[in-house]
Design a protein around this motif. Structure first.
Motif, PDB file in Angstrom:
ATOM      1  N   GLY A 249       0.821  -1.202   0.000  1.00  0.00           N
ATOM      2  CA  GLY A 249       0.000   0.000   0.000  1.00  0.00           C
ATOM      3  C   GLY A 249       0.850   1.246   0.000  1.00  0.00           C
ATOM      4  N   THR A 250       1.399   1.601  -1.183  1.00  0.00           N
ATOM      5  CA  THR A 250       2.234   2.796  -1.266  1.00  0.00           C
ATOM      6  C   THR A 250       1.396   4.038  -0.994  1.00  0.00           C
ATOM      7  OG1 THR A 250       1.874   3.023  -3.656  1.00  0.00           O
ATOM      8  CG2 THR A 250       3.777   1.716  -2.934  1.00  0.00           C
ATOM      9  N   THR A 251       2.033   5.058  -0.426  1.00  0.00           N
ATOM     10  CA  THR A 251       1.297   6.255  -0.043  1.00  0.00           C
ATOM     11  C   THR A 251       0.830   7.067  -1.246  1.00  0.00           C
ATOM     12  OG1 THR A 251       3.397   7.421   0.199  1.00  0.00           O
ATOM     13  CG2 THR A 251       2.426   6.489   2.190  1.00  0.00           C
ATOM     14  N   ASP A 252       1.424   6.853  -2.398  1.00  0.00           N
ATOM     15  CA  ASP A 252       1.043   7.616  -3.589  1.00  0.00           C
ATOM     16  C   ASP A 252      -0.052   6.933  -4.404  1.00  0.00           C
ATOM     17  OD1 ASP A 252       3.286   9.858  -3.885  1.00  0.00           O
ATOM     18  OD2 ASP A 252       4.242   8.016  -3.217  1.00  0.00           O
ATOM     19  N   PHE A 253       0.063   5.612  -4.576  1.00  0.00           N
ATOM     20  CA  PHE A 253      -0.839   4.903  -5.476  1.00  0.00           C
ATOM     21  C   PHE A 253      -1.625   3.778  -4.811  1.00  0.00           C
ATOM     22  CE2 PHE A 253       2.773   6.461  -8.014  1.00  0.00           C
ATOM     23  CZ  PHE A 253       2.109   7.232  -8.964  1.00  0.00           C
ATOM     24  N   GLY A 254      -1.260   3.398  -3.586  1.00  0.00           N
ATOM     25  CA  GLY A 254      -1.895   2.227  -2.982  1.00  0.00           C
ATOM     26  C   GLY A 254      -1.442   0.937  -3.627  1.00  0.00           C
ATOM     27  N   SER A 255      -0.345   0.962  -4.350  1.00  0.00           N
ATOM     28  CA  SER A 255       0.149  -0.231  -5.035  1.00  0.00           C
ATOM     29  C   SER A 255       0.841  -1.163  -4.056  1.00  0.00           C
ATOM     30  CB  SER A 255       1.109   0.160  -6.163  1.00  0.00           C
ATOM     31  OG  SER A 255       2.094   1.074  -5.703  1.00  0.00           O
ATOM     32  N   ILE A 256       0.967  -2.430  -4.455  1.00  0.00           N
ATOM     33  CA  ILE A 256       1.538  -3.466  -3.597  1.00  0.00           C
ATOM     34  C   ILE A 256       2.704  -4.113  -4.329  1.00  0.00           C
ATOM     35  CG2 ILE A 256       1.082  -5.616  -2.349  1.00  0.00           C
ATOM     36  CD1 ILE A 256      -1.919  -4.808  -2.441  1.00  0.00           C
ATOM     37  N   ASP A 257       3.854  -4.116  -3.706  1.00  0.00           N
ATOM     38  CA  ASP A 257       5.027  -4.741  -4.319  1.00  0.00           C
ATOM     39  C   ASP A 257       4.806  -6.246  -4.498  1.00  0.00           C
ATOM     40  OD1 ASP A 257       6.568  -2.449  -4.639  1.00  0.00           O
ATOM     41  OD2 ASP A 257       7.440  -2.592  -2.633  1.00  0.00           O
ATOM     42  N   PRO A 258       5.567  -6.890  -5.390  1.00  0.00           N
ATOM     43  CA  PRO A 258       5.434  -8.344  -5.623  1.00  0.00           C
ATOM     44  C   PRO A 258       5.981  -9.132  -4.430  1.00  0.00           C
ATOM     45  CG  PRO A 258       7.215  -7.451  -6.955  1.00  0.00           C
ATOM     46  CD  PRO A 258       6.543  -6.276  -6.307  1.00  0.00           C
ATOM     47  N   LEU A 259       5.173  -9.272  -3.400  1.00  0.00           N
ATOM     48  CA  LEU A 259       5.638  -9.825  -2.132  1.00  0.00           C
ATOM     49  C   LEU A 259       6.108 -11.274  -2.230  1.00  0.00           C
ATOM     50  CD1 LEU A 259       2.955  -8.257   0.250  1.00  0.00           C
ATOM     51  CD2 LEU A 259       5.123  -7.289  -0.560  1.00  0.00           C
ATOM     52  N   PRO A 260       5.415 -12.179  -2.954  1.00  0.00           N
ATOM     53  CA  PRO A 260       5.925 -13.561  -3.037  1.00  0.00           C
ATOM     54  C   PRO A 260       7.307 -13.644  -3.670  1.00  0.00           C
ATOM     55  CG  PRO A 260       3.616 -13.470  -3.699  1.00  0.00           C
ATOM     56  CD  PRO A 260       4.086 -12.057  -3.591  1.00  0.00           C
ATOM     57  N   LEU A 399      -6.890   9.702 -14.960  1.00  0.00           N
ATOM     58  CA  LEU A 399      -6.544   8.725 -13.929  1.00  0.00           C
ATOM     59  C   LEU A 399      -5.131   8.223 -14.205  1.00  0.00           C
ATOM     60  CD1 LEU A 399      -7.728   7.095 -11.479  1.00  0.00           C
ATOM     61  CD2 LEU A 399      -8.250   5.291 -13.143  1.00  0.00           C
ATOM     62  N   MET A 400      -4.275   8.229 -13.192  1.00  0.00           N
ATOM     63  CA  MET A 400      -2.878   7.875 -13.404  1.00  0.00           C
ATOM     64  C   MET A 400      -2.587   6.405 -13.150  1.00  0.00           C
ATOM     65  SD  MET A 400      -2.264  10.806 -14.376  1.00  0.00           S
ATOM     66  CE  MET A 400      -0.576  10.581 -14.885  1.00  0.00           C
ATOM     67  N   ALA A 401      -3.448   5.720 -12.404  1.00  0.00           N
ATOM     68  CA  ALA A 401      -3.260   4.291 -12.160  1.00  0.00           C
ATOM     69  C   ALA A 401      -4.583   3.711 -11.691  1.00  0.00           C
ATOM     70  CB  ALA A 401      -2.177   4.045 -11.110  1.00  0.00           C
ATOM     71  N   ALA A 402      -4.902   2.522 -12.163  1.00  0.00           N
ATOM     72  CA  ALA A 402      -6.115   1.853 -11.689  1.00  0.00           C
ATOM     73  C   ALA A 402      -5.982   1.576 -10.195  1.00  0.00           C
ATOM     74  CB  ALA A 402      -6.319   0.546 -12.453  1.00  0.00           C
ATOM     75  N   PRO A 403      -7.042   1.787  -9.418  1.00  0.00           N
ATOM     76  CA  PRO A 403      -6.929   1.592  -7.965  1.00  0.00           C
ATOM     77  C   PRO A 403      -6.709   0.134  -7.599  1.00  0.00           C
ATOM     78  CG  PRO A 403      -9.212   1.965  -8.593  1.00  0.00           C
ATOM     79  CD  PRO A 403      -8.392   2.207  -9.822  1.00  0.00           C
ATOM     80  N   ALA A 409      -4.597   8.241  -7.605  1.00  0.00           N
ATOM     81  CA  ALA A 409      -3.760   9.312  -8.134  1.00  0.00           C
ATOM     82  C   ALA A 409      -4.335   9.711  -9.490  1.00  0.00           C
ATOM     83  CB  ALA A 409      -2.313   8.855  -8.266  1.00  0.00           C
ATOM     84  N   TYR A 410      -4.611  10.998  -9.626  1.00  0.00           N
ATOM     85  CA  TYR A 410      -5.192  11.493 -10.874  1.00  0.00           C
ATOM     86  C   TYR A 410      -4.789  12.953 -11.026  1.00  0.00           C
ATOM     87  CZ  TYR A 410      -8.799  13.808  -7.988  1.00  0.00           C
ATOM     88  OH  TYR A 410      -9.461  14.596  -7.081  1.00  0.00           O
ATOM     89  N   ARG A 411      -5.183  13.557 -12.105  1.00  0.00           N
ATOM     90  CA  ARG A 411      -4.929  14.986 -12.257  1.00  0.00           C
ATOM     91  C   ARG A 411      -6.032  15.634 -13.071  1.00  0.00           C
ATOM     92  NH1 ARG A 411       0.348  15.477 -16.263  1.00  0.00           N
ATOM     93  NH2 ARG A 411      -0.467  14.267 -18.021  1.00  0.00           N
ATOM     94  N   CYS A 412      -6.170  16.914 -12.887  1.00  0.00           N
ATOM     95  CA  CYS A 412      -7.155  17.698 -13.622  1.00  0.00           C
ATOM     96  C   CYS A 412      -6.460  18.301 -14.850  1.00  0.00           C
ATOM     97  CB  CYS A 412      -7.708  18.797 -12.711  1.00  0.00           C
ATOM     98  SG  CYS A 412      -9.189  19.603 -13.343  1.00  0.00           S
ATOM     99  N   LEU A 467      -2.909  14.739  -8.141  1.00  0.00           N
ATOM    100  CA  LEU A 467      -3.853  14.843  -7.039  1.00  0.00           C
ATOM    101  C   LEU A 467      -4.015  13.458  -6.425  1.00  0.00           C
ATOM    102  CD1 LEU A 467      -6.515  17.132  -8.739  1.00  0.00           C
ATOM    103  CD2 LEU A 467      -4.594  17.814  -7.301  1.00  0.00           C
ATOM    104  N   ARG A 468      -4.211  13.425  -5.122  1.00  0.00           N
ATOM    105  CA  ARG A 468      -4.216  12.155  -4.392  1.00  0.00           C
ATOM    106  C   ARG A 468      -5.447  12.103  -3.488  1.00  0.00           C
ATOM    107  NH1 ARG A 468      -2.007  11.559   0.725  1.00  0.00           N
ATOM    108  NH2 ARG A 468      -1.393   9.473   1.376  1.00  0.00           N
TER     109      ARG A 468
END
Length: 501
Positions: A249-260, A399-403, A409-412, A467-468
């Motif tokens: 859960g990165t603070t910018d995108f909520g993405s998750i690193d490849p943990l396995p 939209l900068m990345a699918a949730p 993360a998106y921008r106007c 924007l976040r």
């Protein structure tokens, strides 16, 4: 008031006044007193120490003047930060906790709450690592082991994880590595790692430059090829890798690193694996989304942060350890308090004094529980997907990345650049536009999102202002999301006239 009176029962009307202040605060937003630095400085500019002769009524009046200028984090139109609105019971529970004034660093100063803290840590440990009953019966209240420690937040939890990793790898003396032929140390993770890791390595004597931030893939996850290449480079240059850091859960995108994959590499290379799940850890409560965190149970240490998706007050962080004996690597003692033969959790904590915030966790576990947290996670993740759909359907936004979780993360996009693929020059204009938009929205105070600056794959390495939005508040409804986006479009149209005509 007279000094002795302060230690007696409080003024009979104080509870009512405080309740009224809280109610009024929750019924308004930041627009009641828009942000004005000069005004705030003027309001709070007295450096002289008060005499202490004010009455409680006088102080309540002072509070009433302060509250309009405080951030209205519980507003469903405030979607900018990772601080949760608190359940209504928290106020009375915090009153109890404050007046008990227990310090769980030492059993003598908290007694039963020391055991409550261990029980709460065991519940979270089971959420992450899912060991059997026999494991928890053996280790929950064992004298010379710990399933984890409470901290004042995710930053201290992450710093403690680095402290553990350092001591496991080379004891408490980095300079001893030079005698073994090592030229330095490193911690490896993605460029989206939290900045607490820079602080931690600086404090441990290695310097922030020992944090190697690596590229991410198109999904904003640590690039495994980049990690393998950096490991090979570190070996060749005799740089000892103390830890791999994965983010859930990165603070910018909520993405998750490849943990396995990271767990496989850490096991192969015999390197400490730490997962920063300060944001995403409670995803484990949801049967629908828990597989997003597959592999986290293989981490040596995991950070959680209660003031985010566990809905407890600030100051409630946790570091969990897969192996109960791991905390012994940082065990410290003091003859006047934390003795070698003690049961005290303070033997393992960076902080020597902290409040007994495990009581907040205990209340949340009993009053919210698995079903409540699962509902919170699933509804908030669904809200993020709804907001993403609204953004993608409107040419005024990108939209900068699918949730993945519940961060967006998106921008106007300014009207004159809508409907085209921006080039580098366009992105410079869009950056300035979004900075101004975010500041204007914050100044008006009706709604709020934060902003960040990151590059994304589709635009190469060019820094972009994004924007976040944080979809955390369970009271957010579709109409709040639509109103926030509509306000951004209105403000954007006004700004475009000012900036581009």
């Amino acid at each position: 008031m007279k000094f002795d009176e302060l230690f007696l029962s409080p003024h009979q009307d104080l509870d009512g006044h405080i309740s009224a202040l809280i109610h009024a605060f929750h019924e308004t937003d930041d627009s009641r007193l828009p942000y004005d630095r000069a005004h705030f400085i003027h309001q709070l500019s007295e450096a002289g120490m008060p005499s202490g002769e004010a009455s409680l009524a006088d102080y309540v009046e002072r509070l009433a003047g302060l509250l309009p200028g405080i951030s209205h984090l519980a507003s469903p139109r405030y979607m900018g930060h990772m601080t949760a609105p608190l359940p209504a019971y928290t106020g009375e529970l915090s009153r109890l906790l404050a007046m008990l004034n227990q310090n769980p660093m030492k059993m003598e100063s908290s007694r039963l709450l020391s055991f409550l803290e261990r029980e709460s840590l065991a519940r979270l440990h089971r959420l992450v690592y899912d060991q059997d009953d026999a494991f928890y019966q053996a280790h929950m209240h064992a004298k010379d082991s710990a399933l984890g420690v409470m901290t004042s937040g995710g930053t201290i939890a992450n710093v403690t994880a680095l402290w553990l990793a350092r001591n496991r790898a080379c004891g408490d003396n980095l300079f001893a590595l030079a005698a073994e032929g090592w030229r330095g140390v490193a911690v490896l993770g993605s460029r989206l790692m939290h900045y607490s890791f820079d602080k931690g390595m600086d404090l441990l004597g290695a310097g922030a430059s020992a944090v190697h931030r690596l590229p991410v893939d198109e999904h904003n996850r640590l690039s495994i090829p980049a990690l393998e290449a950096e490991l090979a480079r570190c070996k060749a240059e005799r740089i000892k890798v103390l830890a791999l850091v994965g983010v859930a859960g990165t603070t910018d995108f909520g993405s998750i690193d490849p943990l396995p994959e990271m767990a496989d590499i850490a096991q192969r290379e015999h390197i400490h694996l730490h997962i920063d799940a300060a944001w995403g850890g409670p995803t484990r409560f949801s049967s629908r989304y828990r597989d997003l965190l597959a592999g986290m149970e293989r981490a040596d240490t995991v950070t959680l942060d209660g003031h985010k998706q566990l809905l407890v007050p600030l100051g409630t962080g946790m570091l969990l350890c897969r192996e109960p004996g791991l905390m012994m690597a940082v065990k410290r003692e003091a003859p006047y308090a934390i003795r070698a033969t003690s049961f005290d959790q303070g033997r393992f904590t960076l902080e020597g004094t902290r409040p007994a915030n495990a009581l907040y966790l205990d209340a949340a576990f009993h009053l919210i529980g698995v079903s409540g947290y699962a509902r919170l996670i699933e509804e908030n993740y669904d809200r993020a997907r709804l907001m993403a759909t609204l953004i993608e359907a409107d040419p005024a936004f990108e939209l900068m990345a699918a949730p993945v979780m519940n961060l967006l993360a998106y921008r106007c996009i300014p009207p004159h650049l809508q409907g085209r693929t921006p080039d580098e020059s366009d992105n410079i204009q869009i950056n300035a536009f979004n900075i101004a938009l975010q500041k204007r929205q914050r100044a008006e105070g009706h709604s709020f999102v934060s902003r960040t600056a990151r590059s994304v794959t589709r635009y190469g390495e060019q820094p972009l202002t994004l924007l976040r939005a944080v979809l955390l508040n369970p009271q957010i409804r579709r109409e709040h999301i639509e109103a926030l986006l509509a306000e951004q479009k209105r403000l954007g149209a006004e700004l475009a006239q000012e900036l581009f005509t």
